[in-house]
Design an enzyme around this catalytic site. Structure first.
Site, mmCIF file in Angstrom:
data_model
loop_
_atom_site.group_PDB
_atom_site.id
_atom_site.type_symbol
_atom_site.label_atom_id
_atom_site.label_comp_id
_atom_site.label_asym_id
_atom_site.label_seq_id
_atom_site.Cartn_x
_atom_site.Cartn_y
_atom_site.Cartn_z
ATOM 1 N N ALA A 73 0.820 -1.215 0.000
ATOM 2 C CA ALA A 73 0.000 0.000 0.000
ATOM 3 C C ALA A 73 0.851 1.261 0.000
ATOM 4 O O ALA A 73 0.335 2.365 0.091
ATOM 5 C CB ALA A 73 -0.925 0.001 1.212
ATOM 6 N N ASP A 112 12.107 6.017 4.867
ATOM 7 C CA ASP A 112 11.134 5.124 5.504
ATOM 8 C C ASP A 112 11.670 4.539 6.807
ATOM 9 O O ASP A 112 10.981 4.506 7.826
ATOM 10 C CB ASP A 112 10.775 3.987 4.535
ATOM 11 C CG ASP A 112 10.252 4.528 3.221
ATOM 12 O OD1 ASP A 112 9.802 5.686 3.192
ATOM 13 O OD2 ASP A 112 10.309 3.798 2.218
HETATM 14 C C1 GLA Z 1 10.034 5.038 -1.205
HETATM 15 C C2 GLA Z 1 11.492 4.922 -0.768
HETATM 16 C C3 GLA Z 1 11.947 6.165 -0.021
HETATM 17 C C4 GLA Z 1 11.603 7.448 -0.787
HETATM 18 C C5 GLA Z 1 10.164 7.408 -1.276
HETATM 19 C C6 GLA Z 1 9.846 8.565 -2.165
HETATM 20 O O1 GLA Z 1 9.190 5.048 -0.092
HETATM 21 O O2 GLA Z 1 11.663 3.795 0.049
HETATM 22 O O3 GLA Z 1 13.328 6.077 0.233
HETATM 23 O O4 GLA Z 1 12.498 7.628 -1.846
HETATM 24 O O5 GLA Z 1 9.851 6.222 -1.962
HETATM 25 O O6 GLA Z 1 9.857 9.751 -1.458
#
Ligand code: GLA
Length: 386
Positions: free
Chosen positions: A127, A176
């Site tokens: 998701a 993240d």
């Molecule tokens: C994913 C990646 C993150 C970031 C986002 C975009 O969630 O895991 O490191 O680059 O995309 O902001």
């Protein structure tokens, strides 16, 4: 969505599966990114928050090199591998994430040996809410403690990034896992991805009479696929042509000149990153000043930039954002890497049902799969539960 097992029940289940008590139970959350998309690997700014959905692991270190992994969901069954011969080619499904962490720790010279692990999670998978990082962060928090490795949050962030980049095969940044490891209840995490500097910024939507709705479009995405890597390559090309270390070093005032130096597509990718960094800084200022009720226009502008300049949205995400806005959300944007996954809609509590109904109706009329819509709030980062 899977139901969450509390720590006691997870430990009980562990003991009946593996025939010995777990050394402990740890959890780590998924994340929503409030704003700052595809800025992390450009050494820029992001503003995610840890959500009240977590991955939990019961773990026991073993005295041999056998690794046994089981989850409470899916039908993968028990996976048994040898810690001395971990391979990204043979790792399957969710086991890539814990195995990637064990591998990344080995690369740092930290051999934790074998282990038994039981995973439970209520972070929706696929998701765009970082269900994979939630697993990795729960595992690294457990292993760091059990092995007495004493890694700080910054090192755990880099180790899980290594697991994602070089074991899972997704060329992602550090946003993240930073949210999952370093997030705090009631706050968004303002992160400078150049030096991992953080500031916790109050994000109390409820007190402002708002809810953060997640609209999971059910369009699946994978950052190990081509789109994410392609955008990252465009950013690197842009930085190279402009002669900077990373796009973080390009300011709004440089865009005029950049337009003459870059091909049109690369220019639009660069413009997204540069303006998005600025929107993150503005959002922090507004949250620390007026409060969440005033960030709507920044969320909307972020979505438009991802749709038009970075081109990582999709019709379902655009529809979710438009329908939510038309039904009363004060701001909405896709969140995460894009090409599917979820949008967020900051919505007055009084309009919540209206927004849910309107988005559901719009999807039905367009012939799309019904979205999953739920609210989230900023929650604590990774921790030991038992
Ligand atoms: C994913 C990646 C993150 C970031 C986002 C975009 O969630 O895991 O490191 O680059 O995309 O902001």
């Amino acid at each position: 969505m899977t139901l969450r097992l509390d720590a006691t029940r997870l430990a009980g289940r562990f003991e009946s599966v593996f025939g010995a008590a777990a050394d402990g139970v740890w959890q780590a959350p998924g994340r929503v990114n409030l704003i700052g998309e595809h800025t992390d690997y450009n050494e820029g700014f992001v503003l995610p928050f840890a959500i009240d959905r977590t991955a939990r692991v019961a773990v026991r270190l073993r005295s041999d090199s056998t690794i046994r992994l089981l989850s409470t969901f899916g039908n993968q069954g028990l996976t048994t591998v040898d810690a001395r011969s971990l391979s990204r080619e043979t790792a399957r499904g969710w086991t890539k994430y814990p195995l990637g962490v064990v591998w990344a720790l080995q690369q740092r010279g930290l051999d934790v040996g074998g282990l038994d692990l039981l995973l439970d999670s209520d972070v929706p998978r696929g998701a765009g809410l970082s269900s994979s990082h939630a697993i990795e962060c729960a595992v690294i928090t457990a292993l760091n403690e059990l092995a007495g490795a004493d890694l700080g949050a910054g090192d755990m962030v880099l180790a899980t990034q290594r697991a994602e980049n070089d074991f899972v095969g997704a060329p992602t940044g550090i946003m993240d896992q930073s949210a999952s490891l370093r997030g705090a209840a009631g706050h968004a995490l303002f992160l400078d991805c150049r030096d991992q500097g953080i500031r916790l910024v109050p994000f109390d939507a409820e007190s402002a009479g708002l809810v953060t709705l997640v609209i999971d479009t059910r369009v699946s995405h994978s950052h190990a696929g081509g789109g994410y890597a392609d955008r990252r390559a465009s950013c690197e090309l842009g930085a190279e042509v402009l002669g900077v270390r990373a796009l973080r070093d390009v300011g709004l005032e440089d865009l005029g000149e950049a337009g003459g130096l870059l091909d049109p597509v690369t220019f639009r990718r660069v413009r997204h990153v540069v303006t998005e960094n600025e929107r993150v800084l503005q959002t922090v200022k507004v949250l620390e000043g007026t409060g969440p009720e005033a960030i709507g226009p920044l969320l909307d502008a972020s979505h438009a930039s991802m749709r038009d300049d970075f081109e990582i949205s999709c019709p379902e995400l655009d529809l979710a954002v438009e329908a939510a806005r038309a039904a009363g959300a004060i701001g909405a944007r896709m969140t995460g890497g894009g090409f599917g996954g979820s949008a967020i809609a900051l919505t007055p509590a009084a309009a919540e049902q209206q927004v849910r109904d309107a988005v559901g109706r719009a999807f039905a009329e367009a012939g799309y799969t019904a979205p999953d819509i739920f609210s989230v709030r900023p929650a604590a980062g990774a921790m030991r539960l038992a």
